[in-house]
Design a protein around this motif. Structure first.
Motif, PDB file in Angstrom:
ATOM      1  N   CYS A 106       0.722  -1.140  -0.100  1.00  0.00           N
ATOM      2  CA  CYS A 106       0.104   0.089   0.110  1.00  0.00           C
ATOM      3  C   CYS A 106       0.773   1.126  -0.144  1.00  0.00           C
ATOM      4  O   CYS A 106       2.127   1.182   0.390  1.00  0.00           O
ATOM      5  CB  CYS A 106      -0.815  -0.078   1.314  1.00  0.00           C
ATOM      6  SG  CYS A 106      -2.006  -1.209   1.438  1.00  0.00           S
ATOM      7  N   ASP A 107       0.122   2.347  -0.343  1.00  0.00           N
ATOM      8  CA  ASP A 107       0.793   3.903  -0.254  1.00  0.00           C
ATOM      9  C   ASP A 107       0.920   4.071   1.144  1.00  0.00           C
ATOM     10  O   ASP A 107       0.280   3.612   1.881  1.00  0.00           O
ATOM     11  CB  ASP A 107       0.080   4.640  -1.101  1.00  0.00           C
ATOM     12  CG  ASP A 107       0.681   6.114  -0.982  1.00  0.00           C
ATOM     13  OD1 ASP A 107      -0.019   6.897  -0.291  1.00  0.00           O
ATOM     14  OD2 ASP A 107       1.681   6.427  -1.588  1.00  0.00           O
ATOM     15  N   ARG A 108       1.937   4.773   1.534  1.00  0.00           N
ATOM     16  CA  ARG A 108       1.990   5.325   2.996  1.00  0.00           C
ATOM     17  C   ARG A 108       0.684   5.966   3.533  1.00  0.00           C
ATOM     18  O   ARG A 108       0.248   5.690   4.704  1.00  0.00           O
ATOM     19  CB  ARG A 108       3.204   6.208   3.208  1.00  0.00           C
ATOM     20  CG  ARG A 108       4.664   5.723   2.845  1.00  0.00           C
ATOM     21  CD  ARG A 108       5.198   5.950   1.438  1.00  0.00           C
ATOM     22  NE  ARG A 108       6.530   6.313   1.342  1.00  0.00           N
ATOM     23  CZ  ARG A 108       7.101   4.684   0.908  1.00  0.00           C
ATOM     24  NH1 ARG A 108       6.423   3.774   0.727  1.00  0.00           N
ATOM     25  NH2 ARG A 108       8.451   5.036   0.899  1.00  0.00           N
ATOM     26  N   LYS A 109       0.156   7.090   2.706  1.00  0.00           N
ATOM     27  CA  LYS A 109      -0.924   7.644   2.856  1.00  0.00           C
ATOM     28  C   LYS A 109      -2.004   6.638   3.314  1.00  0.00           C
ATOM     29  O   LYS A 109      -2.897   6.646   4.241  1.00  0.00           O
ATOM     30  CB  LYS A 109      -1.329   8.426   2.034  1.00  0.00           C
ATOM     31  CG  LYS A 109      -2.669   9.162   2.150  1.00  0.00           C
ATOM     32  CD  LYS A 109      -3.092  10.062   1.088  1.00  0.00           C
ATOM     33  CE  LYS A 109      -4.480  10.656   0.962  1.00  0.00           C
ATOM     34  NZ  LYS A 109      -4.785  11.573  -0.320  1.00  0.00           N
ATOM     35  N   THR A 110      -2.331   5.366   2.401  1.00  0.00           N
ATOM     36  CA  THR A 110      -3.288   4.366   2.458  1.00  0.00           C
ATOM     37  C   THR A 110      -3.082   3.576   3.886  1.00  0.00           C
ATOM     38  O   THR A 110      -4.114   3.357   4.370  1.00  0.00           O
ATOM     39  CB  THR A 110      -3.309   3.584   1.443  1.00  0.00           C
ATOM     40  OG1 THR A 110      -3.475   4.350   0.090  1.00  0.00           O
ATOM     41  CG2 THR A 110      -4.334   2.557   1.269  1.00  0.00           C
ATOM     42  N   THR A 111      -1.857   3.100   4.032  1.00  0.00           N
ATOM     43  CA  THR A 111      -1.547   2.427   5.276  1.00  0.00           C
ATOM     44  C   THR A 111      -1.886   3.245   6.453  1.00  0.00           C
ATOM     45  O   THR A 111      -2.487   2.813   7.277  1.00  0.00           O
ATOM     46  CB  THR A 111      -0.200   1.999   5.260  1.00  0.00           C
ATOM     47  OG1 THR A 111       0.233   1.188   4.133  1.00  0.00           O
ATOM     48  CG2 THR A 111       0.290   1.065   6.409  1.00  0.00           C
ATOM     49  N   LEU A 112      -1.601   4.478   6.563  1.00  0.00           N
ATOM     50  CA  LEU A 112      -1.887   5.356   7.689  1.00  0.00           C
ATOM     51  C   LEU A 112      -3.269   5.578   7.799  1.00  0.00           C
ATOM     52  O   LEU A 112      -3.622   5.364   9.081  1.00  0.00           O
ATOM     53  CB  LEU A 112      -0.991   6.554   7.424  1.00  0.00           C
ATOM     54  CG  LEU A 112      -1.207   7.734   8.727  1.00  0.00           C
ATOM     55  CD1 LEU A 112      -0.740   7.111   9.887  1.00  0.00           C
ATOM     56  CD2 LEU A 112      -0.482   9.037   8.009  1.00  0.00           C
ATOM     57  N   SER A 113      -3.959   5.813   6.699  1.00  0.00           N
ATOM     58  CA  SER A 113      -5.590   6.123   6.971  1.00  0.00           C
ATOM     59  C   SER A 113      -6.237   4.756   7.326  1.00  0.00           C
ATOM     60  O   SER A 113      -7.167   4.873   8.271  1.00  0.00           O
ATOM     61  CB  SER A 113      -6.087   6.639   5.547  1.00  0.00           C
ATOM     62  OG  SER A 113      -5.363   7.755   5.261  1.00  0.00           O
ATOM     63  N   ILE A 114      -6.040   3.726   6.835  1.00  0.00           N
ATOM     64  CA  ILE A 114      -6.531   2.355   7.327  1.00  0.00           C
ATOM     65  C   ILE A 114      -6.306   2.077   8.697  1.00  0.00           C
ATOM     66  O   ILE A 114      -7.210   1.845   9.409  1.00  0.00           O
ATOM     67  CB  ILE A 114      -6.200   1.361   6.349  1.00  0.00           C
ATOM     68  CG1 ILE A 114      -6.799   1.478   4.988  1.00  0.00           C
ATOM     69  CG2 ILE A 114      -6.849   0.139   6.964  1.00  0.00           C
ATOM     70  CD1 ILE A 114      -6.356   0.534   3.959  1.00  0.00           C
ATOM     71  N   SER A 115      -5.010   2.403   9.048  1.00  0.00           N
ATOM     72  CA  SER A 115      -4.570   1.949  10.539  1.00  0.00           C
ATOM     73  C   SER A 115      -5.497   2.778  11.479  1.00  0.00           C
ATOM     74  O   SER A 115      -5.830   2.328  12.577  1.00  0.00           O
ATOM     75  CB  SER A 115      -3.267   2.163  10.583  1.00  0.00           C
ATOM     76  OG  SER A 115      -2.364   1.387   9.796  1.00  0.00           O
ATOM     77  N   VAL A 116      -5.225   4.071  11.137  1.00  0.00           N
ATOM     78  CA  VAL A 116      -5.981   4.937  12.211  1.00  0.00           C
ATOM     79  C   VAL A 116      -7.522   4.670  12.269  1.00  0.00           C
ATOM     80  O   VAL A 116      -8.171   4.825  13.318  1.00  0.00           O
ATOM     81  CB  VAL A 116      -5.723   6.390  11.764  1.00  0.00           C
ATOM     82  CG1 VAL A 116      -6.508   7.635  12.792  1.00  0.00           C
ATOM     83  CG2 VAL A 116      -4.198   6.729  11.955  1.00  0.00           C
ATOM     84  N   ALA A 117      -8.082   4.651  11.177  1.00  0.00           N
ATOM     85  CA  ALA A 117      -9.682   4.141  11.119  1.00  0.00           C
ATOM     86  C   ALA A 117      -9.954   3.000  11.835  1.00  0.00           C
ATOM     87  O   ALA A 117     -10.968   2.920  12.670  1.00  0.00           O
ATOM     88  CB  ALA A 117     -10.093   4.081   9.456  1.00  0.00           C
ATOM     89  N   LEU A 118      -9.110   1.751  11.907  1.00  0.00           N
ATOM     90  CA  LEU A 118      -9.329   0.591  12.428  1.00  0.00           C
ATOM     91  C   LEU A 118      -9.116   0.771  13.979  1.00  0.00           C
ATOM     92  O   LEU A 118      -9.815   0.125  14.593  1.00  0.00           O
ATOM     93  CB  LEU A 118      -8.394  -0.627  11.789  1.00  0.00           C
ATOM     94  CG  LEU A 118      -8.635  -1.180  10.382  1.00  0.00           C
ATOM     95  CD1 LEU A 118      -7.432  -1.900  10.115  1.00  0.00           C
ATOM     96  CD2 LEU A 118      -9.962  -1.663  10.429  1.00  0.00           C
ATOM     97  N   GLY A 119      -8.107   1.656  14.057  1.00  0.00           N
ATOM     98  CA  GLY A 119      -7.989   1.909  15.795  1.00  0.00           C
ATOM     99  C   GLY A 119      -9.226   2.603  16.134  1.00  0.00           C
ATOM    100  O   GLY A 119      -9.721   2.384  17.249  1.00  0.00           O
TER     101      GLY A 119
END
Length: 287
Positions: free
Chosen positions: A167-180
């Motif tokens: 994944c793109d850095r931005k995508t990984t970051l967004s999904i991780s924060v949303a799951l949190g």
């Protein structure tokens, strides 16, 4: 040198070693010989010539002046002074202002919000987990604390693969924060202690992914001349978020932990939106 030298740099996109700065040629007529100390002095004098007219200059001129000043100070070891001196504070102030220039303002503010929100939820909850577990009869607070901490390890390993190949850095970051955010909002709706521990393990696992991705994104958002200053700003925002998070959990206490968790989830939703608005940095050359 002439007062319009600095303006000439901007108009003609010339470098700081241009002969317009100091007309100092050798006897053979070759390129000018410019001493580093003379270069720095002439640059500072050129800035002073325009200090009184800053309000009349376009933003692009001011941005270029600040960037050139920062680059000269970085390239000149003799010009670097202690940060505790007046000159040191001046250098830090120049670079701090550059963080909020028109070209860099939006990504730096958005990244600062992400640092604040992630620190708010992660450190706020981490400090109160033992207290939270102590109020759940069906779980052992020490075993549960170890399990939630150990959940960070696979998350950190997976992040390396996500960032490099998936994944793109931005995508990984967004999904991780949303799951949190989803995990922490769901905790108050659970009654079984084991289910709560599992969801907290998920929260810790995905937020450590977010931290790893955020570190990468934060270093790629800024040019080299102000990257360390930008990272200092992000770290400060994170510290403030952690303090506010601890105060929030302390204010609600054990009796109303559900409200504190809900607030944390809402804060992380704000962080998710900020992540989505960040520019993508994968494959983009670093200045």
């Amino acid at each position: 040198f002439e007062p319009n030298t600095l303006q000439s740099w901007v108009d003609k996109d010339m470098n700081i070693e241009s002969h317009l700065l100091i007309d100092n040629h050798d006897s053979s007529g070759n390129d000018p010989i410019v001493d580093d100390s003379e270069l720095s002095l002439a640059k500072v004098n050129g800035n002073n010539q325009y200090n009184k007219g800053d309000n009349d200059k376009p933003d692009s001129v001011i941005i270029n002046e600040q960037r050139e000043t920062a680059n000269i100070l970085d390239a000149n070891p003799s010009a670097n002074v202690s940060a505790l001196s007046l000159s040191g504070f001046s250098k830090v102030w120049v670079k701090t202002k550059m963080l909020f220039d028109k070209e860099y303002r939006r990504p730096h503010i958005l990244a600062g919000i992400v640092w604040f929100t992630l620190s708010y939820a992660f450190y706020g909850l981490a400090e109160w987990l033992p207290t939270y577990f102590s109020g759940i009869e069906s779980v052992n607070e020490y075993t549960s604390s170890i399990a939630t901490s150990a959940a960070q390890f696979p998350g950190a390993i997976l992040t390396c693969w996500f960032l490099e190949y998936c994944c793109d850095r931005k995508t990984t970051l967004s999904i991780s924060v949303a799951l949190g955010a989803c995990a922490i909002i769901g905790i108050p709706f659970l009654n079984d202690g084991i289910d709560i521990v599992i969801l907290l393990c998920v929260f810790n696992g995905v937020t450590v992914c977010a931290w790893s991705a955020l570190d990468v994104v934060s270093t790629e958002l800024s040019p080299t001349s102000i990257r360390s200053t930008a990272f200092g700003f992000f770290s400060a925002m994170g510290r403030i978020g952690a303090i506010v998070g601890n105060v929030t959990f302390g204010a609600f206490g054990q009796d109303d932990i559900a409200s504190a968790l809900t607030i944390c989830g809402i804060v992380l939703i704000v962080g998710t939106v900020s992540c989505l608005l960040l520019p993508s940095t994968k494959g983009v050359g670093i200045k």
